[in-house]
Design an enzyme around this catalytic site. Sequence first.
Site, short mmCIF file in Angstrom:
data_model
loop_
_atom_site.label_atom_id
_atom_site.label_comp_id
_atom_site.label_asym_id
_atom_site.label_seq_id
_atom_site.Cartn_x
_atom_site.Cartn_y
_atom_site.Cartn_z
N SER A 248 0.85 -1.19 0.00
CA SER A 248 0.00 0.00 0.00
C SER A 248 0.88 1.23 0.00
O SER A 248 1.99 1.22 0.56
CB SER A 248 -0.87 0.01 1.26
N TYR B 176 -1.29 -1.12 10.22
CA TYR B 176 -1.42 -1.63 8.84
C TYR B 176 -0.22 -1.16 8.01
O TYR B 176 0.41 -1.96 7.30
CB TYR B 176 -2.74 -1.10 8.29
N1 LIG Z 1 -8.66 -0.33 -1.38
C1 LIG Z 1 -7.64 0.45 -1.20
O1 LIG Z 1 -7.76 1.69 -1.20
C2 LIG Z 1 -6.28 -0.16 -1.00
C3 LIG Z 1 -5.18 0.72 -0.97
C4 LIG Z 1 -3.92 0.20 -0.78
C5 LIG Z 1 -3.75 -1.16 -0.64
N2 LIG Z 1 -4.82 -1.99 -0.68
C6 LIG Z 1 -4.56 -3.44 -0.52
O2 LIG Z 1 -5.11 -4.13 -1.61
C7 LIG Z 1 -5.44 -5.47 -1.19
C8 LIG Z 1 -6.88 -5.79 -1.60
O3 LIG Z 1 -7.74 -4.91 -0.92
P1 LIG Z 1 -9.25 -4.62 -1.37
O4 LIG Z 1 -9.43 -3.16 -1.30
O5 LIG Z 1 -9.58 -5.36 -2.60
O6 LIG Z 1 -10.01 -5.23 -0.10
P2 LIG Z 1 -11.26 -6.22 0.01
O7 LIG Z 1 -11.70 -6.16 1.43
O8 LIG Z 1 -12.25 -5.97 -1.08
O9 LIG Z 1 -10.58 -7.64 -0.27
C9 LIG Z 1 -9.74 -8.27 0.64
C10 LIG Z 1 -10.01 -9.76 0.54
O10 LIG Z 1 -9.06 -10.42 1.40
C11 LIG Z 1 -9.76 -11.44 2.11
N3 LIG Z 1 -9.05 -11.70 3.36
C12 LIG Z 1 -8.86 -10.80 4.37
N4 LIG Z 1 -8.20 -11.41 5.37
C13 LIG Z 1 -7.95 -12.68 4.97
C14 LIG Z 1 -7.31 -13.79 5.58
N5 LIG Z 1 -6.81 -13.71 6.83
N6 LIG Z 1 -7.21 -14.95 4.88
C15 LIG Z 1 -7.74 -15.04 3.63
N7 LIG Z 1 -8.39 -14.03 3.03
C16 LIG Z 1 -8.49 -12.87 3.69
C17 LIG Z 1 -11.16 -10.87 2.34
O11 LIG Z 1 -12.10 -11.89 2.61
C18 LIG Z 1 -11.41 -10.14 1.03
O12 LIG Z 1 -12.03 -10.98 0.08
C19 LIG Z 1 -5.19 -5.51 0.31
O13 LIG Z 1 -3.94 -6.08 0.59
C20 LIG Z 1 -5.20 -4.06 0.70
O14 LIG Z 1 -4.44 -3.84 1.87
C21 LIG Z 1 -6.08 -1.53 -0.86
#
Ligand SMILES: NC(=O)c1ccc[n+]([C@@H]2O[C@H](COP(=O)([O-])OP(=O)(O)OC[C@H]3O[C@@H](n4cnc5c(N)ncnc54)[C@H](O)[C@@H]3O)[C@@H](O)[C@H]2O)c1
Length: 245
Positions: A132, A145
Site C-alpha cells: 500500500s 497496517y
Molecule cells: N482499497 C484500497 O484503497 C487499497 C489501498 C492500498 C492497498 N490496498 C490493498 O489491496 C489489497 C486488496 O484490498 P481490497 O481493497 O480489494 O479489499 P477487500 O476487502 O475488497 O478484499 C480483501 C479480501 O481479502 C480477504 N481476506 C482478508 N483477510 C484474509 C485472511 N486472513 N485470509 C484469507 N483471506 C483474507 C477478504 O475476505 C477479502 O475478500 C489488500 O492487501 C489491501 O491492503 C487496498
Amino acid sequence: MKGLSGKSVLVTGGGGAIGSAICQRFAEAGSKVLVADRDRKTAEGTAGQLKGTALVFDIADYAAARQALAGVSVDVLVNNAGWDRFQNFLDTRPEDWEALIAVNLRGPLNLHHIVVPQMAERGRGRVINIASDAARVGSSGESVYAACKGGIIAFSKTLARELARKGVTVNVVCPGPTDTPILRSFLGEGESGQKVYDALVRAIPMKRVGQPADIPGIVAFLACDEAAFITGQVISVSGGLTMAG
Ligand SMILES: NC(=O)c1ccc[n+]([C@@H]2O[C@H](COP(=O)([O-])OP(=O)(O)OC[C@H]3O[C@@H](n4cnc5c(N)ncnc54)[C@H](O)[C@@H]3O)[C@@H](O)[C@H]2O)c1
C-alpha cells in the site's frame, strides 16, 4: 503479455474487490486461477465466474494454509489479502494490533514459506505482493497496517535478493486509494465521508481515486516473461499521488 497462458496463479483475497479483478485479468490471459479467500462465498463466486478453483482458508493460520495448498502447484503467487481497522495509534490497545499483524504481515509470510520452496526447486516462479502507499508515505489512522505493509516491502526486497539466482522474482505493487469497501470504511459514511473523498480526489494529480481494474495490469506484467529481469521493485498505482524515487 507472454508466458501467462497455462500458468497456475494463486491470488489470496481473490474474492475481494482488487483480488477478483486480478483473478479476472489472469483468467483472460489463459492462466489457471486459484482463488484463495477466507470468505467461502466470494472465493467460490469469483472462481465460478472464471472457471478457476476456490481455496478457502485463513492466510494467518499456517497449518490451515499448508493443508489447503498441499500438492498444489503454483507458478505465480499474488499476496493480495489484506485488512485494516482505522484508528489513531494512540487510541489503540496492544491487543488491537494482533489481528492486523496476523492478516497483513504474518499471512503473507506464511504463504511465501509454503509456496516459494517449490518455485525455487523448479528454478522458476513469480511473487507479487500487494502492499500500500500507506507504507511508502504514511497514512493517518493506518499506523499498524502501514507498519505491516512496510514490513512486506522490506521482506520482499530481502527475499528478492535471496532468490535472485533461483529464477524467482519478488516485486511489490502499492495501490493508492482505490474505490473498494476498505476505502469506503476508511472514509466513513455520509457528508463527512464525502468531504474526505473529495479532498482525496483533489490531492491526486489524475483527479480520481483508483478503481480495482487499475491494479491487475502491472500485476500481470510482473508475472509475464518480459519482466524476468525485474525483482525487488516497488511500484505505486495511485494516479500520481505518490511519486517515490
Ligand atoms: N482499497 C484500497 O484503497 C487499497 C489501498 C492500498 C492497498 N490496498 C490493498 O489491496 C489489497 C486488496 O484490498 P481490497 O481493497 O480489494 O479489499 P477487500 O476487502 O475488497 O478484499 C480483501 C479480501 O481479502 C480477504 N481476506 C482478508 N483477510 C484474509 C485472511 N486472513 N485470509 C484469507 N483471506 C483474507 C477478504 O475476505 C477479502 O475478500 C489488500 O492487501 C489491501 O491492503 C487496498
